[in-house]
Design an enzyme around this catalytic site. Structure first.
Site: not given
Length: 255
Positions: A146, A160
């Site tokens: 990501s 995350y």
């Protein structure tokens, strides 16, 4: 566009009932591949993806299970091989923010959930896949990391971001370890891509702020991520590419 060396290849795509995973699995089917479509709760959506793959000329099965469970993640690899006889491509795509919370409010349970889903699952999937990829004469492992791995994530997503940082580093380290087995290991790092998960977990104001920081002044689509996965899956297109993270983010972060 047809990529000849992908025809007949076998892939497992985790988290492929919706979002980026669904787009990738469908694109693999359009290349005439055999695809294990994975879901956790969204079985109906996974069945629809499998039907689209078969309609496009590929083969598909649906596998269900929580990749946070290490034993179940390993079983998904074995079930793919049992169904299709081999494994050529692993796409470790399943992941989620789970819940947005400041670190001082995040409990150990949330830490475990985020790390098991986003980091441990990639490690376990790769570990289970390597013997099968080696037996096939080589292959490709593609993980979904990501933008958050580089910028620390948006509000309430530090865990995350850290888990995705693991995925990016794991990609580079594993690439060195298995290169001589003709196994290439790479990752795709999407920016702000509009998926059902994004819409559910990211506040509209946060998305608007990201758009203002993006040179292309918009969010991305799942279809705009697909090309990177096709490229990395194909030995003909990316045979000398390993240990790389391909950024698909509209220019919000540049190398």
């Amino acid at each position: 566009m047809q990529i000849p060396d992908l025809q007949g290849k076998v892939a497992l795509v985790t988290g492929s009932s919706t979002g980026i995973g669904a787009a990738v699995a469908t694109a693999f089917g359009q290349q005439g591949m055999a695809v294990a479509v994975h879901c956790n709760r969204t079985r109906a959506e996974a069945e629809a993806v499998a039907a689209a793959i078969e309609a496009a000329g590929g083969r598909a099965i649906v596998l269900q299970g929580d990749v946070s469970d290490a034993a179940r993640q390993a079983e998904l690899v074995e079930e793919t091989v049992a169904a299709f006889g081999r494994l050529d491509i692993l796409v470790a795509n399943a992941g989620s923010v789970v819940e947005r919370k400041p670190i001082e409010q995040a409990g150990d349970d949330l830490y475990d959930q985020v790390m098991d889903l986003n980091a441990r699952s990639v490690f376990v999937a790769a570990r289970a896949a390597i013997p099968h990829l080696r037996a096939a004469g080589g292959g490709s492992i593609i993980s979904t990391t990501s933008l958050a791995a580089r910028n620390g994530g948006g509000g309430g997503s530090v865990l995350y971001a850290a888990a995705k940082g693991f995925v990016s580093s794991f990609t580079r380290g594993l690439a060195k370890e298995v290169a001589r087995d003709r196994i290439r290991v790479n990752a795709v790092a999407p920016g702000v891509i509009m998926t059902p998960l994004q819409e559910r977990l990211t506040p509209a104001k946060q998305i608007e702020a990201a758009i203002r920081l993006t040179p292309m002044r918009r969010t991305g689509t799942t279809d705009e991520c697909v090309g990177a996965y096709l490229y990395l899956a194909s030995d003909a297109l990316s045979g000398f590419v390993t240990g790389q993270v391909i950024e698909v983010n509209g220019g919000i972060i540049m190398p």
